[in-house]
Design a protein around this motif. Structure first.
Motif, PDB file in Angstrom:
ATOM      1  N   UNK A  75      34.685 -50.611  -3.651  1.00  0.00           N
ATOM      2  CA  UNK A  75      35.347 -49.732  -2.689  1.00  0.00           C
ATOM      3  C   UNK A  75      35.192 -50.194  -1.244  1.00  0.00           C
TER       4      UNK A  75
ATOM      5  N   UNK B 129      38.153 -51.262   1.330  1.00  0.00           N
ATOM      6  CA  UNK B 129      38.381 -50.611   2.624  1.00  0.00           C
ATOM      7  C   UNK B 129      38.382 -51.637   3.742  1.00  0.00           C
TER       8      UNK B 129
ATOM      9  N   UNK C 112      39.498 -54.654   3.597  1.00  0.00           N
ATOM     10  CA  UNK C 112      40.805 -55.299   3.657  1.00  0.00           C
ATOM     11  C   UNK C 112      41.813 -54.394   4.355  1.00  0.00           C
ATOM     12  N   UNK C 113      41.684 -53.116   4.086  1.00  0.00           N
ATOM     13  CA  UNK C 113      42.610 -52.186   4.725  1.00  0.00           C
ATOM     14  C   UNK C 113      42.464 -52.226   6.241  1.00  0.00           C
ATOM     15  N   UNK C 114      41.242 -52.076   6.709  1.00  0.00           N
ATOM     16  CA  UNK C 114      41.026 -52.028   8.154  1.00  0.00           C
ATOM     17  C   UNK C 114      41.327 -53.374   8.799  1.00  0.00           C
TER      18      UNK C 114
ATOM     19  N   UNK D 286      32.202 -43.360  -0.184  1.00  0.00           N
ATOM     20  CA  UNK D 286      32.718 -41.995   0.016  1.00  0.00           C
ATOM     21  C   UNK D 286      32.203 -40.975  -0.991  1.00  0.00           C
TER      22      UNK D 286
ATOM     23  N   UNK E  92      29.848 -49.255   9.353  1.00  0.00           N
ATOM     24  CA  UNK E  92      31.071 -48.851  10.073  1.00  0.00           C
ATOM     25  C   UNK E  92      32.160 -49.856   9.783  1.00  0.00           C
TER      26      UNK E  92
ATOM     27  N   UNK F  78      35.317 -49.986   9.529  1.00  0.00           N
ATOM     28  CA  UNK F  78      36.503 -50.181  10.371  1.00  0.00           C
ATOM     29  C   UNK F  78      36.159 -50.985  11.622  1.00  0.00           C
TER      30      UNK F  78
END
Lengths: 388, 388
Positions: free
Chosen positions: B123, B127, B129-131, B328, B343, B345
């Motif tokens: 997870x 995340x 990769x997303x940010x 999460x 953190x 992001x």
DNA sequence: TCACCCTACTAAAACGTTTAACCTATCCTC
DNA sequence: GAGGATAGGTTAAACGTTTTAGTAGGGTGA
């Protein structure tokens, strides 16, 4: 800009020697090394192997090289060998930009990330992107990711397709009247979706059969003897949300049980909202209090379980709980969570297959695919499954 | 292939009218509509607005259009206006392939997915990769994802850079002697990493300070009165794994507690392996049995908690458990899990900033950044935090 | 008046491919 | 041996930009 051939000529060395001197791929006598570098310096040449260099080394035209590389035209065995040798000697790789410009294709698929707030997560969707990338690659494509702009998601799609950055799109998290789908259909842009939209729109999609899934788990609970079964679902209006609620009704109907309005809670997809809904349900009078809670997502089920654990309720014994998605943590929870598994890798592969059919204009046997989720029974509904 | 101008000429209509007729962007008298379509048909023209069309409509050369679009050269106000009007009237978007070819840049960043088995998940990395995609986009770039080939991860990187598909890379999940880093450094390919490698290599990276993080949580446990604290870590040899173990020693040292070999288990990063390690630890004789279990990942902590819950141990009271990552779900567990928040992001944004500095050849104040994780205390170590 | 320099533009080359169109031996057929 | 087909190549155009080099024309200084 000069070519490698010119550099070699100026330095009075063979082309291949010039390449070795500049690339360092192979040792070269000191003197030649220096004169090649000097020549490159004065001509302002930086090493960059193109089809021209291969052609020069093989002693053929660039067209022939192209034909050999793509097998797109008959070439005699002798020259084919010469060309291939030259290509490997120079470690030639065709420049994708040149190709793209010529072909007006990029072999890139666009995928728009959904906006997920800091600290939140969407494990299943994240995994989908992973498997999608994997599948896309097996066709020689790559995935280009981008972010939905908050206000008008369309813009990003339009921009990418109009600037020729991508050949098509994969959409996830679709919804009724999805503006993206409407627009892509109108503009005749190739795409395939993970999820349905309006029934009247004809576009390629793959979706998990949530209705069937919830019916499965509800029937499972009925077969265990439960008669007072509650549902914690999403707010009305979402496509998959409504389908799942329908599955709940289907199963109750089939067992001739009549649903009660007070057993149905429709809240947003967060663990806290689900926990609050569970609290409401437990506060019902004893004779109508549900003995099983069907949740439409693992996230919600986790919230519910957390709440029940805090209350000292024995999950699986006192009350049954189920989820949807088979989030990787769900089998690690206490107790392990009964849920419905989405074969997310298969789903991704099938969506990609649909898109590829669109791009290559192949006929597909089916453009709309519904995949049944698999019921995974664990201790949260059936405590005898408890692993020691 | 014909141009829009020729089609318009053949149909005896203004260029703009031809555009409207073909695009449908604006209504056009029936007769003109027909003649334009006929002209396009005979000339074999399909609508595709290029810089030439804008130039033709504005009555200038294509160079001027380019100058206006890029603000790269002085242009009189009058012609600038004419060009911009023409561009918007034709809804012109510059073709990325043409640009890329000319500039030898693609404004694409490569990111290689790690191979994760079916049914597993990562997870935090997902995340990331997303940010990362989000951050990259704020610089006008996009992310191109690809899969590591099992045997030789290098190949994929080499191929992408040699074919000019990407301008640089972002690496995640680095390790000591990371072959990718070695290769990219040698080939002078721009990249930035999420994670460290060999200390002697000089490359831009951002990493979370795992050593400091584990020291934080260990000290926290000591301050709660624990003296027998166990560590469940990863096998020796991994960079971040070893750092985290070191943090554990740091904290014990600082409190003048002497570590015991039997309290340290190094197993692979799965919940079942961690659960087994926990079982071993609980089997120790009472006087040396640990009262707190520090896990180096949430995944492991979840496995440990699941095991403890099955044994009827009261987590937080009988024994404390901590994780790492702030997955999460960790706050939704029973009891909520004390952990260290990355953190993610911020981390992603910083890695991207480093890469952008490389690409644009800007000097950066710091090319190696270590970010301290934040200790999140929850009920799994401190039951008084239990939320009702 | 001329030489010179601006300003504002254009023509054309270049980026690296693919491919349509053309060319030239060679071989076959009658 | 003429004519035509064919295999195996080459030339050059095209894809859509950016950018270098060049040009026209008006202004300026002497």
């Amino acid at each position: 800009m000069a070519t490698l051939k010119e550099v070699a000529a100026q330095a009075h060395v063979p082309l291949l020697t010039a390449y070795h001197a500049l690339s360092g791929a192979q040792a070269v006598p000191e003197a030649q090394q220096r004169s090649v570098h000097a020549a490159a310096e004065t001509l302002g040449y930086t090493l960059n192997i193109t089809i021209k260099d291969v052609a020069a080394l093989a002693g053929v035209s660039i067209a022939t090289v192209s034909y050999v590389m793509n097998n797109s035209y008959p070439v005699s065995e002798a020259t084919r060998r010469r060309v291939l040798e030259a290509a490997t000697a120079l470690n030639y790789r065709p420049n994708a930009n040149g190709r793209n410009l010529q072909a007006s294709k990029t072999r890139l698929i666009g995928y728009g990330w959904h906006n997920i707030k800091r600290g939140q997560s969407a494990p299943l969707l994240d995994r989908f992107t992973y498997w999608m990338a994997q599948a896309v690659e097996s066709y020689g494509y790559h995935v280009l990711t981008f972010a939905h702009t908050e206000d008008s998601p369309i813009d990003a799609y339009q921009e990418l397709i109009q600037t020729n950055r991508v050949d098509g799109f994969i959409l996830a998290h679709t919804n009724r009247n999805d503006a993206r789908i409407r627009h892509l259909l109108e503009a005749r842009v190739p795409f395939a979706a993970f999820g349905r939209a309006n029934d009247r729109w004809n576009f390629p999609y793959v979706d998990v059969d949530g209705r069937h899934g919830i019916a499965l788990v509800t029937s499972h609970l009925i077969s265990l003897g439960h008669t007072r079964i509650a549902l914690i679902g999403w707010p009305e209006g979402s496509l998959s949300g409504d389908a799942r609620v329908q599955g709940y009704f289907d199963a109750l109907d089939a067992a001739a049980l009549s649903p009660q309005a007070s057993w149905i809670r429709r809240v947003e997809n967060t663990s806290t909202a689900a926990a609050a809904a569970a609290a409401d349900l437990l506060a019902l009078p004893t004779q109508t209090r549900p003995t099983a809670l069907v949740c439409v997502s693992d996230l919600m089920a986790i919230g519910v379980m957390s709440y029940l654990n805090r209350c000292g309720v024995q999950i699986g014994y006192d009350i049954a709980v189920s989820g949807f998605d088979d989030d990787p943590v769900s089998e690690l929870l206490y107790p392990p969570l009964t849920t419905l598994r989405q074969p997310i890798d298969d789903l991704a592969a099938q969506v990609v297959a649909l898109l590829m059919a669109e791009l290559e204009r192949l006929p597909m046997p089916q453009r709309q695919i519904l995949v049944a989720p698999e019921l995974i029974v664990r201790a949260s509904t059936d405590p005898h499954r408890q692993v020691p």
